[in-house]
Write a protein that holds these residues in place. Structure first.
Motif, short mmCIF file in Angstrom:
data_model
loop_
_atom_site.label_atom_id
_atom_site.label_comp_id
_atom_site.label_asym_id
_atom_site.label_seq_id
_atom_site.Cartn_x
_atom_site.Cartn_y
_atom_site.Cartn_z
N UNK A 1 0.81 -1.22 0.00
CA UNK A 1 0.00 0.00 0.00
C UNK A 1 0.84 1.26 0.00
N UNK A 2 2.01 1.23 0.63
CA UNK A 2 2.89 2.40 0.66
C UNK A 2 3.38 2.73 -0.75
N UNK B 1 0.40 6.09 -7.06
CA UNK B 1 -0.89 6.76 -7.31
C UNK B 1 -0.72 8.27 -7.38
N UNK B 2 0.21 8.82 -6.63
CA UNK B 2 0.43 10.26 -6.63
C UNK B 2 1.56 10.71 -7.53
N UNK C 1 -6.23 -5.62 1.06
CA UNK C 1 -6.12 -4.53 2.03
C UNK C 1 -5.17 -3.45 1.55
N UNK C 2 -4.21 -3.81 0.69
CA UNK C 2 -3.25 -2.84 0.17
C UNK C 2 -3.94 -1.70 -0.57
N UNK C 3 -5.06 -2.00 -1.23
CA UNK C 3 -5.78 -0.96 -1.97
C UNK C 3 -6.35 0.09 -1.03
N UNK C 4 -6.91 -0.35 0.09
CA UNK C 4 -7.48 0.60 1.07
C UNK C 4 -6.35 1.35 1.79
N UNK C 5 -5.29 0.63 2.11
CA UNK C 5 -4.16 1.26 2.80
C UNK C 5 -3.49 2.29 1.89
N UNK C 6 -3.45 2.00 0.58
CA UNK C 6 -2.84 2.94 -0.36
C UNK C 6 -3.56 4.28 -0.35
N UNK C 7 -4.88 4.26 -0.30
CA UNK C 7 -5.65 5.50 -0.28
C UNK C 7 -5.45 6.26 1.04
N UNK C 8 -5.33 5.52 2.13
CA UNK C 8 -5.06 6.15 3.42
C UNK C 8 -3.68 6.80 3.40
#
Length: 230
Positions: free
Chosen positions: A49-50, A56-57, A111-118
Motif C-alpha cells: 500500500x505504501x 498513485x500520486x 487490504x493494500x488498496x485501502x491502505x494505499x488511499x489512506x
C-alpha cells in the motif's frame, strides 16, 4: 420476501453455556490462524500500500494509471470472490495454493488498496513546504520520504490504518469458505457436531470481540505516543 415468522421462542435454546465451555478449547485452536491471516495480511498491505500510494500520486502516467486501476479493482470487487479465484480458480491455470497461502495473499493484496488511499491522503496532508525545504537541503526523493514526510504522515494515518486492521481481523472469517481452520471454520465444525449452531456462532463472536478490543487498545496507545510530539 422480507417476512419474519416468530413461533414459541425458547430463550434457553439460544445459548448453552455448558456446551460453549465444552467446545471453547476447540474453537480457540482457530485463533492462531486468525491472527496469522490478519497480521500477515496487514504487513503485506502496509508494504504494498505504501508503494501504491507513491505510484498513485506520481506524475508519471505509467506508474499512476496502473496503481489507480489496481486500487479501483480491489476496492470494487468482493474479497470472497477474490479468495475463490485464488483458491479454486488458479489451479485451472496450473497454479495451486494452499488455503492459508491463498487467504494471506488475498487479504494482503486486497487490504493494500485501502491502505494505499489512506497513505496517499496522509502523505498529501504534509505541506508542500516540507518538500521544498528538503530539496533546498539537498535531500534526495527517497531521503525526503523516509526522514521527513513519512514520520509526519504516520501520525495522521494511524487511526484509519487501525480501522483497516480491525476490519481485516473480522474479515478473516471469510477464509472459512476456503477451508482455512480459523475461528469461524472451527465454529462450523463444532456446530455440525453438536447440532447447536446458535451457541457455537455466538461463542465464535465472543472470541473475536476481545481480540478486537486488544488491538483497539494498541491503536489507542500508538495514537497517544505519536500525538505527544505535537
Amino acid at each position: 420476501m422480507f417476512g419474519i415468522e416468530i413461533n414459541n421462542i425458547q430463550t434457553d435454546k439460544l445459548f448453552d453455556v455448558d456446551r460453549a465451555l465444552e467446545n471453547l478449547p476447540f474453537l480457540l485452536e482457530g485463533v492462531p490462524y486468525t491472527l496469522l491471516l490478519a497480521v500477515t495480511g496487514m504487513l503485506i498491505g502496509l508494504v504494498l500500500g505504501f508503494f501504491l500510494a507513491l505510484a498513485r500520486g506520481s506524475e508519471r502516467r505509467w506508474l499512476r494509471w496502473p496503481a489507480r486501476f489496481y486500487i479501483s479493482f480491489m476496492r470494487g470487487t468482493p474479497i470472497l470472490v477474490y479468495l475463490f479465484v485464488l483458491y479454486f480458480g488458479l489451479p485451472i491455470a496450473g497454479i495451486k495454493l494452499t488455503a492459508t497461502a491463498a487467504a494471506v495473499i488475498g487479504f494482503g493484496t486486497n487490504s493494500a488498496a485501502y491502505i494505499a488511499e489512506i497513505n496517499r491522503a496522509s502523505l498529501n496532508s504534509v505541506s508542500s513546504g516540507q518538500w521544498e525545504s528538503a530539496r533546498a537541503l539537498g535531500f534526495t526523493y527517497w531521503q525526503t520520504i523516509r526522514r521527513i514526510i513519512t514520520p509526519q504522515s504516520t501520525r495522521i494515518a494511524i487511526p484509519p490504518l487501525g480501522n483497516v486492521f480491525l476490519d481485516l481481523l473480522k474479515a478473516t472469517s471469510l477464509a472459512a469458505m476456503i477451508s482455512v481452520p480459523e475461528i469461524l471454520n472451527k465454529a462450523q465444525i463444532a456446530a455440525g457436531r453438536t447440532v447447536d449452531s446458535m451457541t457455537m456462532y455466538i461463542t465464535a463472536a465472543l472470541i473475536y470481540w476481545p481480540l478486537t478490543m486488544l488491538f483497539s487498545a494498541l491503536q489507542d496507545y500508538l495514537e497517544k505516543r505519536y500525538n505527544r510530539y505535537l
